[in-house]
Design an enzyme around this catalytic site. Structure first.
Site, PDB file in Angstrom:
ATOM      1  CG  ASN A   8       2.121   1.344  -5.030  1.00  0.00           C
ATOM      2  OD1 ASN A   8       2.892   1.131  -4.112  1.00  0.00           O
ATOM      3  ND2 ASN A   8       1.738   0.398  -5.873  1.00  0.00           N
ATOM      4  CG  HIS A  55       0.328   1.665  -9.368  1.00  0.00           C
ATOM      5  ND1 HIS A  55       0.067   1.372  -8.061  1.00  0.00           N
ATOM      6  CD2 HIS A  55      -0.773   2.328  -9.837  1.00  0.00           C
ATOM      7  CE1 HIS A  55      -1.151   1.829  -7.743  1.00  0.00           C
ATOM      8  NE2 HIS A  55      -1.661   2.411  -8.804  1.00  0.00           N
ATOM      9  CG  ASP A  63      -2.067   0.951   1.134  1.00  0.00           C
ATOM     10  OD1 ASP A  63      -2.307   1.482   0.034  1.00  0.00           O
ATOM     11  OD2 ASP A  63      -2.725   1.195   2.154  1.00  0.00           O
ATOM     12  CG  LEU A  90       9.198 -17.654  -2.487  1.00  0.00           C
ATOM     13  CD1 LEU A  90       8.907 -17.595  -0.984  1.00  0.00           C
ATOM     14  CD2 LEU A  90       9.638 -16.276  -2.978  1.00  0.00           C
TER      15      LEU A  90
HETATM   16  C1  FPP Z   1      -1.769   0.107  -3.356  1.00  0.00           C
HETATM   17  O1  FPP Z   1      -1.341   1.430  -3.435  1.00  0.00           O
HETATM   18  C2  FPP Z   1      -1.195  -0.693  -4.425  1.00  0.00           C
HETATM   19  C3  FPP Z   1      -1.908  -1.319  -5.409  1.00  0.00           C
HETATM   20  C4  FPP Z   1      -3.368  -1.238  -5.508  1.00  0.00           C
HETATM   21  C5  FPP Z   1      -1.267  -2.073  -6.483  1.00  0.00           C
HETATM   22  C6  FPP Z   1       0.013  -2.774  -6.168  1.00  0.00           C
HETATM   23  C7  FPP Z   1       0.693  -3.021  -7.451  1.00  0.00           C
HETATM   24  C8  FPP Z   1       2.016  -2.972  -7.702  1.00  0.00           C
HETATM   25  C9  FPP Z   1       3.052  -2.776  -6.695  1.00  0.00           C
HETATM   26  C10 FPP Z   1       2.505  -3.108  -9.089  1.00  0.00           C
HETATM   27  C11 FPP Z   1       2.145  -4.373  -9.804  1.00  0.00           C
HETATM   28  C12 FPP Z   1       2.469  -5.605  -9.047  1.00  0.00           C
HETATM   29  C13 FPP Z   1       3.178  -6.662  -9.465  1.00  0.00           C
HETATM   30  C14 FPP Z   1       3.308  -7.840  -8.573  1.00  0.00           C
HETATM   31  C15 FPP Z   1       3.837  -6.759 -10.751  1.00  0.00           C
HETATM   32  P1  FPP Z   1      -2.440   2.582  -3.595  1.00  0.00           P
HETATM   33  O2  FPP Z   1      -2.509   2.946  -5.035  1.00  0.00           O
HETATM   34  O3  FPP Z   1      -3.727   2.164  -2.989  1.00  0.00           O
HETATM   35  O4  FPP Z   1      -1.763   3.730  -2.754  1.00  0.00           O
HETATM   36  P2  FPP Z   1      -2.473   4.904  -1.939  1.00  0.00           P
HETATM   37  O5  FPP Z   1      -3.239   4.245  -0.809  1.00  0.00           O
HETATM   38  O6  FPP Z   1      -1.318   5.714  -1.456  1.00  0.00           O
HETATM   39  O7  FPP Z   1      -3.364   5.628  -2.899  1.00  0.00           O
END
Ligand code: FPP
Length: 262
Positions: free
Chosen positions: A39, A54, A37, A148
């Site tokens: 990103n 992301h 979380d 893994l």
């Molecule tokens: C949450 O941050 C993150 C996600 C919904 C997506 C996670 C995806 C990745 C790290 C990239 C793709 C993954 C792989 C395994 C290739 P948010 O956007 O909800 O952040 P915020 O709460 O700060 O808005």
């Protein structure tokens, strides 16, 4: 052995090396689950579009997967896309799917080199056909690996998983008398895998967000303020060291406390 493998990879004299030396390899969590979380906030702090968060998050995924493999963790599950994430702007959803596809293409070699088995959990059948194909290829090509097990939760939610399990139990003709906790576990996407011992959430939020609801019944939860794109081996090691300090009782009492009650 796992320490040697890890040390060969970590920069000598680094904080990561110091942390790795404190890990008790006899008490590693068998299964680590992570809610990635922060990103979007990582990106907005840098005045960048959310999708850049992301994109940067991929580096964290790479580091955590490889560190877990070298540590000797049995299972790592990353929450990449929830059934609720479809509500996000279409451009963000397409970008997440494109990143996933790119990740698989670029990282497949590393997964193979590190003996990592890749699996998807979630309602995969609702994803675009090209993504399904990519995921199936990665699963097939890593299926014989014995290190893994890396689960990626995509179009996943704990409640849909339990709903799907109940439906499949009924379809399979399981009678009410045969319904036990073990039997329910056998119908989940994670059938045959150990339950998570450690659930990590980044970016400081104190929620489980519909993630592995059945499986985290006794998981230790560790929340870090670090945003996912900044999460690296040292944070994972911090979480594991914190886990190793916890006193896991599974609803019972500490053996020393039982002795005083006799
Ligand atoms: C949450 O941050 C993150 C996600 C919904 C997506 C996670 C995806 C990745 C790290 C990239 C793709 C993954 C792989 C395994 C290739 P948010 O956007 O909800 O952040 P915020 O709460 O700060 O808005």
């Amino acid at each position: 052995m796992a320490l040697d493998e890890l040390l060969a990879w970590l920069p000598p004299g680094s904080p990561e090396e110091a942390l790795a030396r404190q890990v008790n390899f006899e008490q590693l969590p068998a299964h680590i689950a992570i809610i990635m979380d922060g990103n979007g906030r990582w990106a907005s702090r840098r005045h960048l579009p959310r999708v850049e968060g992301h994109r940067a998050g991929i580096n964290a995924v790479r580091d955590v997967v490889e560190t877990s493999a070298r540590l000797g963790v049995e299972v790592l599950t990353l929450f990449a896309f929830s059934t609720e994430n479809w509500k996000r702007p279409e451009a963000e959803v397409s970008m997440l799917m494109a990143l996933l596809k790119r990740y698989l293409r670029i990282e497949l070699g590393t997964l193979l080199q590190n003996n990592i088995r890749f699996r998807v959990i979630g309602r995969v059948q609702d994803l675009a056909p090209d993504i399904q194909q990519e995921l199936a290829d990665a699963e097939a090509r890593t299926a014989a690996n014995t290190g893994l097990l890396f689960n990626i939760a995509l179009n996943y939610s704990g409640r849909t998983e339990i709903t799907d399990a109940v439906r499949r139990m009924i379809e399979s003709g399981v009678s009410p008398r045969e319904v036990t906790e073990q039997r329910v576990s056998d119908f989940l996407y994670t059938a045959g895998q150990p339950d998570p011992d450690l659930l990590i959430r980044t970016s400081g939020e104190m929620r489980v967000s519909n993630f592995l609801l059945w499986q985290i019944a006794y998981a230790e939860i560790w929340v870090t303020d670090t945003f996912w794109p900044d999460f690296r081996a040292r944070h994972l090691l911090d979480g594991i060291l914190e886990f190793q300090k916890r006193d896991r009782r599974y609803g019972g009492l500490k053996p020393s406390r039982v002795a005083t009650l006799r």
